[in-house]
Design a protein around this motif. Structure first.
Motif, PDB file in Angstrom:
ATOM      1  N   LEU A   1       1.004  -1.082  -0.020  1.00  0.00           N
ATOM      2  CA  LEU A   1      -0.139  -0.033   0.214  1.00  0.00           C
ATOM      3  C   LEU A   1       1.053   1.269  -0.075  1.00  0.00           C
ATOM      4  N   PHE A   2       0.752   2.325  -1.039  1.00  0.00           N
ATOM      5  CA  PHE A   2       1.659   3.409  -1.174  1.00  0.00           C
ATOM      6  C   PHE A   2       0.701   4.517  -1.174  1.00  0.00           C
TER       7      PHE A   2
ATOM      8  N   LYS B   1       3.165   7.017  -4.010  1.00  0.00           N
ATOM      9  CA  LYS B   1       4.488   6.037  -4.565  1.00  0.00           C
ATOM     10  C   LYS B   1       5.450   5.680  -3.353  1.00  0.00           C
ATOM     11  N   THR B   2       5.104   6.083  -2.204  1.00  0.00           N
ATOM     12  CA  THR B   2       6.168   5.778  -0.981  1.00  0.00           C
ATOM     13  C   THR B   2       5.332   4.774  -0.003  1.00  0.00           C
ATOM     14  N   LEU B   3       6.085   3.769   0.004  1.00  0.00           N
ATOM     15  CA  LEU B   3       5.383   2.623   0.861  1.00  0.00           C
ATOM     16  C   LEU B   3       4.950   2.918   2.102  1.00  0.00           C
ATOM     17  N   ILE B   4       3.618   2.505   2.450  1.00  0.00           N
ATOM     18  CA  ILE B   4       3.004   2.509   3.940  1.00  0.00           C
ATOM     19  C   ILE B   4       3.050   1.372   4.617  1.00  0.00           C
ATOM     20  N   ALA B   5       2.564   0.141   4.128  1.00  0.00           N
ATOM     21  CA  ALA B   5       2.875  -1.075   4.494  1.00  0.00           C
ATOM     22  C   ALA B   5       2.898  -2.372   3.455  1.00  0.00           C
ATOM     23  N   TRP B   6       3.315  -3.403   3.705  1.00  0.00           N
ATOM     24  CA  TRP B   6       3.353  -4.426   2.899  1.00  0.00           C
ATOM     25  C   TRP B   6       2.134  -5.461   3.211  1.00  0.00           C
ATOM     26  N   LEU B   7       1.423  -5.785   2.118  1.00  0.00           N
ATOM     27  CA  LEU B   7       0.360  -6.724   2.136  1.00  0.00           C
ATOM     28  C   LEU B   7       0.973  -8.219   2.679  1.00  0.00           C
ATOM     29  N   GLU B   8       0.109  -9.110   3.263  1.00  0.00           N
ATOM     30  CA  GLU B   8       0.613 -10.365   3.570  1.00  0.00           C
ATOM     31  C   GLU B   8       0.288 -11.519   2.570  1.00  0.00           C
ATOM     32  N   PRO B   9       1.062 -12.176   1.810  1.00  0.00           N
ATOM     33  CA  PRO B   9       0.518 -13.492   1.075  1.00  0.00           C
ATOM     34  C   PRO B   9      -0.501 -14.214   1.820  1.00  0.00           C
ATOM     35  N   CYS B  10      -1.503 -14.898   1.176  1.00  0.00           N
ATOM     36  CA  CYS B  10      -2.488 -15.631   1.991  1.00  0.00           C
ATOM     37  C   CYS B  10      -2.982 -16.388   0.832  1.00  0.00           C
ATOM     38  N   ASP B  11      -3.810 -17.612   1.519  1.00  0.00           N
ATOM     39  CA  ASP B  11      -4.766 -18.334   0.770  1.00  0.00           C
ATOM     40  C   ASP B  11      -5.999 -17.753   0.363  1.00  0.00           C
TER      41      ASP B  11
ATOM     42  N   PHE C   1      -2.586   0.653  -4.396  1.00  0.00           N
ATOM     43  CA  PHE C   1      -1.906  -0.718  -4.048  1.00  0.00           C
ATOM     44  C   PHE C   1      -1.145  -0.721  -5.326  1.00  0.00           C
ATOM     45  N   ALA C   2       0.127  -1.366  -5.171  1.00  0.00           N
ATOM     46  CA  ALA C   2       1.096  -1.824  -6.282  1.00  0.00           C
ATOM     47  C   ALA C   2       1.689  -2.982  -5.863  1.00  0.00           C
TER      48      ALA C   2
ATOM     49  N   ALA D   1      -6.220   8.395 -14.520  1.00  0.00           N
ATOM     50  CA  ALA D   1      -5.208   7.718 -13.727  1.00  0.00           C
ATOM     51  C   ALA D   1      -4.174   7.051 -14.917  1.00  0.00           C
ATOM     52  N   ASP D   2      -3.023   7.768 -14.709  1.00  0.00           N
ATOM     53  CA  ASP D   2      -1.788   6.857 -15.645  1.00  0.00           C
ATOM     54  C   ASP D   2      -1.097   5.874 -14.897  1.00  0.00           C
ATOM     55  N   LEU D   3      -1.409   4.547 -15.272  1.00  0.00           N
ATOM     56  CA  LEU D   3      -0.816   3.372 -14.605  1.00  0.00           C
ATOM     57  C   LEU D   3       0.540   3.010 -15.535  1.00  0.00           C
ATOM     58  N   ARG D   4       0.821   3.582 -16.213  1.00  0.00           N
ATOM     59  CA  ARG D   4       2.122   3.087 -17.089  1.00  0.00           C
ATOM     60  C   ARG D   4       3.447   3.294 -16.595  1.00  0.00           C
ATOM     61  N   ASP D   5       3.579   3.989 -15.305  1.00  0.00           N
ATOM     62  CA  ASP D   5       4.959   4.085 -14.560  1.00  0.00           C
ATOM     63  C   ASP D   5       5.243   2.789 -13.949  1.00  0.00           C
ATOM     64  N   HIS D   6       6.058   1.874 -14.632  1.00  0.00           N
ATOM     65  CA  HIS D   6       6.811   0.742 -13.994  1.00  0.00           C
ATOM     66  C   HIS D   6       8.020   0.887 -13.581  1.00  0.00           C
ATOM     67  N   ASP D   7       8.794   1.971 -13.658  1.00  0.00           N
ATOM     68  CA  ASP D   7      10.035   2.110 -13.269  1.00  0.00           C
ATOM     69  C   ASP D   7      10.162   1.963 -11.641  1.00  0.00           C
ATOM     70  N   PRO D   8      11.069   1.338 -11.186  1.00  0.00           N
ATOM     71  CA  PRO D   8      11.294   1.118  -9.839  1.00  0.00           C
ATOM     72  C   PRO D   8      11.843   2.436  -9.311  1.00  0.00           C
ATOM     73  N   ALA D   9      12.558   3.199 -10.043  1.00  0.00           N
ATOM     74  CA  ALA D   9      13.112   4.532  -9.328  1.00  0.00           C
ATOM     75  C   ALA D   9      12.199   5.539  -9.152  1.00  0.00           C
ATOM     76  N   SER D  10      10.965   5.282  -9.623  1.00  0.00           N
ATOM     77  CA  SER D  10       9.804   6.439  -9.282  1.00  0.00           C
ATOM     78  C   SER D  10       8.990   6.071  -7.892  1.00  0.00           C
ATOM     79  N   TRP D  11       9.496   4.647  -7.388  1.00  0.00           N
ATOM     80  CA  TRP D  11       8.572   4.171  -6.282  1.00  0.00           C
ATOM     81  C   TRP D  11       9.853   4.268  -5.111  1.00  0.00           C
ATOM     82  N   ASP D  12       9.339   4.485  -3.864  1.00  0.00           N
ATOM     83  CA  ASP D  12      10.178   4.244  -2.668  1.00  0.00           C
ATOM     84  C   ASP D  12       9.882   3.266  -1.802  1.00  0.00           C
TER      85      ASP D  12
END
Length: 439
Positions: free
Chosen positions: A345-346, A349-359, A393-394, A425-436
């Motif tokens: 959850l960002f 584009k800055t991380l707030i919290a990671w989601l947990e993998p689940c069934d 979410f990303a 909404a522009d969802l085309r920015d996949h560059d990790p450098a744009s995300w913290d």
């Protein structure tokens, strides 16, 4: 409010999930999600079905008219069925209204009328009212015809404008091609992508040129550039025979923007460069791609923030699903495999919290083949201080070669103290450098 937000609002008012609404309309939950997110619009028959199900007009769903009495959910049986009364028939409510008018009129007459005359007068007024209703419906029908004619006129004007624009564009392109040909240093050339190797992160090209003006002793160097570095220069002294065709093979580190040029070197040392081709998206085409889906996302719409701008999120499930599509030639461009996925959850584009993998939760019924689930617990908070803040979410994807890309879902913004979707909404920015996220 957009059409998608109106659909989401009415769906929640009726206590329907996206999957439940899809079952009633005979469409998938993905279709409902796309409608509500603005990524797609319902077809005409689905719009009509939505209007009947929600008890609102199609115009209200489209946002072209304000809600009226027919949109309150208290529609009559005829209105709820979507069948309008014919001009020759009155609804019970209309008959009651006409009778009340007649009774008031007869009561105000200066002298009493016989029962026969009252019945005759009452019948005449009812017939007059029926005729009046028929005239009104006819008038409304005529207005609809005028609206259609106006719409057709607008469509014709747009077609003419598009035709003129296309002709102007065609002329402009032709002029540009002529100017390029006049200023070009080559009479003929070709650039072919030979291979894209994600394991070595390289792209390889074969190139040839025929100079427009050839001088004995001329040489040509071929160069590829990727925005940060340039390839080793490959020199060619021309081919035997004509001595006017130069060719070579060059490789360069893979990026999304690569140009290939030729450098002409005359015997006297004069050097002239000619851009030959530009390639875009090669790097992205080799990365593994995923589709994101946010379940219960409609529950985030309309969430209120407290006076300080703090919003508390409900429980949310996200999924990812492989997307193997690529814009490039699959025989030349190898799309790598996924090694790891992190869902976060960002905010801006800055991380707030990671989601947990689940069934997959038991309450999720249906086909979720190849989908991986991630869970955000209820109570996660975020501070949105201004309308420009975005909450989204990303998924951070890492491939088998250690390269990363980020794929995001539609963001949420703050509007009038509650969460909503932006108009675009522009969802085309996949560059990790744009995300913290601590990469």
């Amino acid at each position: 409010m957009t059409m998608g937000q109106r659909i989401a609002q009415k769906r929640k008012e009726q206590g329907l999930s996206q999957e439940g609404l899809g079952e009633q309309l005979g469409v998938s939950r993905q279709a409902i999600y796309k409608w509500e997110s603005g990524a797609a619009v319902p077809e005409i028959d689905k719009l009509i079905a939505l209007s009947r199900l929600f008890g609102v007009s199609v115009g209200w769903l489209l946002g072209v008219e304000d809600p009226g009495p027919e949109d309150t959910g208290d529609n009559t049986a005829e209105a709820g069925s979507g069948v309008s009364p014919s001009p020759a028939e009155l609804t019970d409510a209309q008959l009651k209204m006409v009778e009340e008018i007649v009774e008031r009129y007869t009561a105000a007459l200066p002298k009493p009328l016989s029962s026969r005359r009252r019945r005759t007068l009452k019948l005449a007024m009812i017939l007059g009212a029926v005729c009046l209703v028929g005239v009104l419906y006819g008038l409304f029908g005529r207005l609809d015809q005028l609206d259609d004619q106006y719409g057709n006129l607008q469509s014709n004007i747009i077609q003419v404008q598009n035709s003129v624009d296309n002709q102007i564009g065609s002329v402009s392109n032709r002029v540009e091609e002529i100017l390029k040909a006049q200023n070009s240093l080559v009479a003929d050339y070709g650039v072919e992508l030979l291979a894209v190797n994600p394991a070595h992160n390289t792209a390889t090209f074969s190139v040839y040129v025929v100079p427009k003006t050839y001088v004995n002793g001329m040489t040509v160097e071929f160069i590829a550039e990727n925005g940060t570095t340039a390839s080793d220069r490959v020199a060619s002294a021309g081919e035997d025979g004509s001595n006017q065709r130069f060719s070579g093979t060059i490789s360069i580190e893979l990026t999304d923007n690569i140009t290939v040029s030729s450098l002409f070197v005359s015997p006297d040392g004069t050097r002239s460069t000619q851009l030959l081709e530009q390639f875009s998206g090669l790097y992205s085409d080799t990365l593994p791609a995923v589709d994101l889906m946010c379940y219960d996302s409609g529950e985030l719409l309309g969430l209120q923030v407290d006076p300080s701008g703090l919003v508390t999120l409900p429980e949310v499930y996200m999924t990812t699903r492989p997307n193997v599509s690529t814009d490039g030639d699959p025989e030349l461009i190898e799309q790598s495999a996924v090694k790891a996925v992190q869902m976060g959850l960002f905010k801006n584009k800055t991380l707030i919290a990671w989601l947990e993998p689940c069934d997959k939760p038991e309450r999720f019924q249906g086909d979720y083949e190849n989908e991986s689930f991630y869970h955000l617990p209820e109570g996660t908070t975020a501070m949105l201080a201004k309308d420009t803040d975005q909450l989204q979410f990303a998924a951070v994807i890492t491939d088998v070669y250690g390269r990363q890309a980020v794929y995001s879902d539609i963001p949420y913004i703050l509007s009038d103290g509650e969460l909503t979707w932006p108009s675009t909404a522009d969802l085309r920015d996949h560059d990790p450098a744009s995300w913290d996220y601590g990469q």
